[in-house]
Design a protein around this motif. Sequence first.
Motif, mmCIF file in Angstrom:
data_model
loop_
_atom_site.group_PDB
_atom_site.id
_atom_site.type_symbol
_atom_site.label_atom_id
_atom_site.label_comp_id
_atom_site.label_asym_id
_atom_site.label_seq_id
_atom_site.Cartn_x
_atom_site.Cartn_y
_atom_site.Cartn_z
ATOM 1 N N UNK A 178 0.746 -1.130 -0.016
ATOM 2 C CA UNK A 178 -0.084 -0.051 -0.073
ATOM 3 C C UNK A 178 0.883 1.196 0.116
ATOM 4 N N UNK A 179 1.021 1.859 -1.278
ATOM 5 C CA UNK A 179 2.034 3.019 -1.482
ATOM 6 C C UNK A 179 1.719 4.119 -0.392
ATOM 7 N N UNK A 187 3.960 7.141 4.167
ATOM 8 C CA UNK A 187 3.636 7.970 5.420
ATOM 9 C C UNK A 187 4.698 7.411 6.526
ATOM 10 N N UNK A 188 5.057 6.062 6.515
ATOM 11 C CA UNK A 188 6.121 5.608 7.263
ATOM 12 C C UNK A 188 7.739 5.993 7.132
ATOM 13 N N UNK A 189 7.955 6.398 5.713
ATOM 14 C CA UNK A 189 8.997 7.220 5.637
ATOM 15 C C UNK A 189 9.211 8.389 6.180
ATOM 16 N N UNK A 196 -3.829 -1.742 -8.254
ATOM 17 C CA UNK A 196 -4.084 -0.385 -7.778
ATOM 18 C C UNK A 196 -2.608 0.109 -7.548
ATOM 19 N N UNK A 197 -1.778 -0.911 -7.138
ATOM 20 C CA UNK A 197 -0.474 -0.241 -6.936
ATOM 21 C C UNK A 197 0.538 -1.246 -7.497
ATOM 22 N N UNK A 198 0.710 -1.063 -8.772
ATOM 23 C CA UNK A 198 1.668 -1.989 -9.377
ATOM 24 C C UNK A 198 3.158 -1.896 -9.111
ATOM 25 N N UNK A 230 5.171 1.277 -8.878
ATOM 26 C CA UNK A 230 5.020 2.349 -8.110
ATOM 27 C C UNK A 230 5.412 1.759 -6.531
ATOM 28 N N UNK A 231 5.160 0.466 -6.191
ATOM 29 C CA UNK A 231 5.664 -0.123 -4.973
ATOM 30 C C UNK A 231 7.239 0.322 -4.823
ATOM 31 N N UNK A 232 7.801 -0.171 -5.745
ATOM 32 C CA UNK A 232 9.287 0.126 -5.679
ATOM 33 C C UNK A 232 9.764 1.511 -5.641
ATOM 34 N N UNK A 233 9.126 2.436 -6.085
ATOM 35 C CA UNK A 233 9.546 3.939 -6.222
ATOM 36 C C UNK A 233 9.109 4.106 -4.664
ATOM 37 N N UNK A 234 8.168 3.744 -4.076
ATOM 38 C CA UNK A 234 7.862 4.236 -2.628
ATOM 39 C C UNK A 234 8.820 3.258 -1.726
ATOM 40 N N UNK A 235 9.262 2.292 -2.013
ATOM 41 C CA UNK A 235 10.321 1.593 -1.307
ATOM 42 C C UNK A 235 11.656 2.337 -1.507
#
Length: 375
Positions: free
Chosen positions: A227-228, A233-235, A264-266, A269-274
């Motif tokens: 969940x991006x 938010x955690x970051x 919804x979050x491919x 996008x997940x790796x970018x958030x990571x």
Amino acid sequence: MDNPSLYAMTLPDLEALLRAWGQPAFRARQIYRQLYVNLAADPAAMTDLPQALRERLAHEATLNPLRLVRSQSSADGLTRKALFALPDGVQIETVLMIYADRATVCVSTQAGCAMGCSFCATATLGLRRNLTAGEMVAQVLWASREVRSLAVPATQPGHAHSEEGATWWGEARALRRPLERVSNLVFMGMGEPFANYDRWWDAVQCLHNPQGFNMGARSMTVSTVGLVPGILRLADAGLPINLAISLHAPDDALRNELVPVNTRYPIREVLAAAQTYIEKTGRRVSFEYVLIQGRNDHPHQALALAKLLRSQSLICHVNLIPWNPLPGSPLARSDLQRVHAFQQVLVDYGLACTVRVERGVEIAAACGQLAGGGA
């Protein structure tokens, strides 16, 4: 009106309650210490409080929102699963794991889950409801009492225990040194923590509070299916909590099938958030990958995963998890040869990669097996 839940209160909340009861503020600090340091499970045990205040707490406040329905121990006594009923009758499960140098509790953040992952027992329940912060905190305190009990000899005079209890006491002596409570916390039980972010964060702050339980943020890990918004938010949250992301596939087509929220979050996008999390916290990310025979465990898929993660230059670790069996599921667990072959591809490509140590499979306490009594 429902009684206030003590585990759901911050120290200022508790001070406000005690003031309303005509009590001095220091009584709130005494209660807080009893809850989170002494691990008191009953107001009657708070012997530094006046009798009248103990009785009022017993009648006008809720201390523990969990009712233990049953508990199970693994054959070696090192894993213990508890089934709890919440005040509205909904049930959840919590797992305690004892290691030679630590004790880890796996906490549920929701009853059921809405994420629909095809290999997970919790997903079969759907989402029943979000847990409160107090219900999450109570799971950690239950586990801490269990750990503390290990310091008491099973043969101590006057100590009664059941046959199952004898196994737990007799076999679970793997600790190199006695612990006063759980040392590590993973939010990897039932539910998706970031789908209940605000209440989850309240629980984190409560457990991290140096005036109370005082658990270090680096001793906590939160797992998300990706969940991006929650990752971002955690970051920005300012606590170095460990982040684990359930990936389970090297491409969107397969991940859409295994983890439906991917639509919804491919992956991109997940790796970018990571990457944002890594840059802002300086912490590495763990990627969890459940291995399912014939679905996502082929060598070419390992190579695709390796190239994907290396191309992003992510500071990361891959945690391989052989799929744990679920009754009636058509899926199959990857055999050990396939697991090691998959791992070797990642290692050869320069990625840090381990295979998760199996715990509690025989009591349905392992990754993906928690069903809150519903399976």
